[in-house]
Design a protein around this motif. Structure first.
Motif, PDB file in Angstrom:
ATOM      1  N   PRO A 128      -0.503  30.757 -26.159  1.00 60.41           N
ATOM      2  CA  PRO A 128       0.544  30.447 -25.166  1.00 60.41           C
ATOM      3  C   PRO A 128      -0.103  30.073 -23.829  1.00 60.41           C
ATOM      4  CG  PRO A 128       0.434  32.809 -25.596  1.00 60.41           C
ATOM      5  CD  PRO A 128      -0.555  32.172 -26.520  1.00 60.41           C
ATOM      6  N   ARG A 130       0.292  29.861 -19.635  1.00 62.49           N
ATOM      7  CA  ARG A 130       1.086  30.404 -18.519  1.00 62.49           C
ATOM      8  C   ARG A 130       1.648  29.265 -17.685  1.00 62.49           C
ATOM      9  NH1 ARG A 130      -1.280  32.973 -14.530  1.00 62.49           N
ATOM     10  NH2 ARG A 130      -3.383  32.345 -15.095  1.00 62.49           N
ATOM     11  N   SER A 131       0.847  28.176 -17.588  1.00 66.39           N
ATOM     12  CA  SER A 131       1.282  27.000 -16.823  1.00 66.39           C
ATOM     13  C   SER A 131       0.497  25.816 -17.369  1.00 66.39           C
ATOM     14  CB  SER A 131       0.946  27.193 -15.343  1.00 66.39           C
ATOM     15  OG  SER A 131      -0.464  27.304 -15.216  1.00 66.39           O
ATOM     16  N   ASN A 315       3.344  21.784 -22.767  1.00 69.57           N
ATOM     17  CA  ASN A 315       3.351  22.529 -21.505  1.00 69.57           C
ATOM     18  C   ASN A 315       3.293  24.035 -21.744  1.00 69.57           C
ATOM     19  OD1 ASN A 315       3.449  20.334 -19.883  1.00 69.57           O
ATOM     20  ND2 ASN A 315       5.688  20.267 -19.809  1.00 69.57           N
ATOM     21  N   LYS A 316       3.639  24.444 -22.989  1.00 72.07           N
ATOM     22  CA  LYS A 316       3.778  25.879 -23.256  1.00 72.07           C
ATOM     23  C   LYS A 316       2.694  26.460 -24.141  1.00 72.07           C
ATOM     24  CE  LYS A 316       8.774  26.166 -22.852  1.00 72.07           C
ATOM     25  NZ  LYS A 316       9.376  24.865 -23.202  1.00 72.07           N
ATOM     26  N   GLU A 317       2.032  25.583 -24.941  1.00 73.96           N
ATOM     27  CA  GLU A 317       1.131  26.109 -25.963  1.00 73.96           C
ATOM     28  C   GLU A 317      -0.017  25.151 -26.245  1.00 73.96           C
ATOM     29  OE1 GLU A 317       2.290  28.437 -29.942  1.00 73.96           O
ATOM     30  OE2 GLU A 317       2.436  26.265 -30.196  1.00 73.96           O
TER      31      GLU A 317
END
Ligand SMILES: C=C(O[C@@H]1C=C(C(=O)O)C=C[C@H]1O)C(=O)O
Length: 354
Positions: A128, A130-131, A315-317
């Motif tokens: 994952p 964070r940003s 953007n997330k993973e």
């Protein structure tokens, strides 16, 4: 200026979810970007168009392509925007470890009881984020691993992929070609001037012999370098450079189809290795261990690289793909560690986003 222009265009295309690819050849900070005008998914079956191709591992007759004549092309020197990656340790994932060790053990068992001599097994790790900031990420991607072929590809249909790969599949200019046999892996720091083991020497020699055999029907004047140690980020590989002349009747596609997948990413015999991978690997490699690169660009040269040290990003993973060649002499725990070491190339780019 051009660097800002290129990164600005990149940010805008990503925001609008329009396809693009930016890439740099090994040893260069000159980055070429192709920014496609529409969201269409173009493809090639012949590799005869001008553009950037993204071929998956598994046989696919139609390969995603960003064509030059459907895109804006921008070249820029990214040196002024140099940005170093941040090293960040991640915890070992116990489930992945257990699964990978079982997969390698299964491979060794199959190698001992069948005609299979080598098989490359791999895994995918999802992390994952964070940003995520595409400009920072791109600056780091192109600043780090400058000896590798680096690219960042985005298409709404395939997602975003990037790599810093040390392995050339085929480069062609004016009917002369270059390729390489790259296999055997060790950590640079740990081994210093030490000799390679027989396992690694034999494993790499298998790759060289398979490439020479596959190229024979299409080529002449073949030259083969000494086998030497070649570095890739924190790792070292055994490498032999192979070059020569392509027959006038041979097309790039024909040659690529016989070379890919090489035993460096699949195994030998190829058919048996592929069967093993399809049955036991347990996930879809997608573009990992496929090939990527510009075709018929810059005075009609083509530079195709094996898609290694790569990841799929959103953007997330981030999903990092790594593997290694298994022979009867392999040790499952060392193979697990090798995949962890190979992850470092991509992990360093993700540093601050994890
Ligand atoms: C399969 C990978 O790398 C390939 C396998 C190697 C090996 O088995 O030692 C070395 C270089 C590459 O040809 C990878 O990086 O994921």
């Amino acid at each position: 200026m051009r660097a800002d222009l290129l990164l600005g265009k990149l940010e805008q295309h990503y925001r609008q979810q329009l396809p693009f690819v930016i890439y740099a050849l090994p040893g260069s900070m000159m980055v070429t970007g192709l920014f496609q005008h529409t969201k269409e998914l173009y493809s090639t079956t012949t590799l005869s168009e001008k553009g950037f191709v993204m071929a998956p591992f598994y046989n696919s007759s139609s390969l995603p392509l960003i064509p030059v004549n459907r895109s804006e092309q921008i070249k820029a020197d990214l040196r002024p925007l140099r940005l170093e990656g941040v090293h960040k340790e991640i915890a070992e994932d116990e489930d992945s470890r257990t699964r990978h060790i079982a997969l390698v053990s299964k491979a060794i068992e199959t190698l001992t009881t069948s005609e299979l001599k080598k098989v490359v097994v791999s895994r995918k790790q999802d992390l994952p984020l964070r940003s995520f900031d595409i400009i920072t990420f791109t600056s780091v991607l192109f600043s780090e691993n400058t000896d590798a072929f680096r690219y960042l590809w985005f298409h709404p249909k395939t997602g975003m992929w990037c790599a810093a790969t040390p392995e050339l599949l085929l480069s062609v200019a004016d009917k002369t070609f270059k390729t390489m046999s790259l296999a055997g892996t060790r950590s640079k720091v740990k081994h210093g001037d030490q000799q390679w083991t027989n396992k690694e020497i034999e494993e790499q020699e298998l790759v060289t012999q398979a490439i020479l055999r596959d190229l024979k029907p299409f080529t002449s004047d073949i030259e083969i370098s000494e086998t030497y140690t070649s570095s890739a980020a924190t790792l070292e590989h055994l490498r032999t450079d192979i070059s020569g002349v392509l027959d006038p009747s041979a097309s790039i596609k024909q040659v690529v189809d016989t070379l890919h997948p090489t035993p460096a990413v699949c195994g030998t015999p190829a058919k048996k290795a592929l069967e093993f991978i399809e049955t036991f690997e347990g996930y879809d490699r997608a573009f990992y261990t496929g090939y990527v690169g510009p075709v018929n660009l810059d005075s009609s040269t083509s530079n195709l690289f094996v898609n290694l040290r790569c990841m799929r990003l959103s953007n997330k993973e981030a999903s990092i793909y790594t593997g290694g060649g298994i022979t009867v002499l392999s040790d499952p725990i060392s193979e697990w560690k090798e995949t962890c070491n190979k992850q470092q190339t991509m992990l360093k780019l993700l540093g601050e986003f994890l």
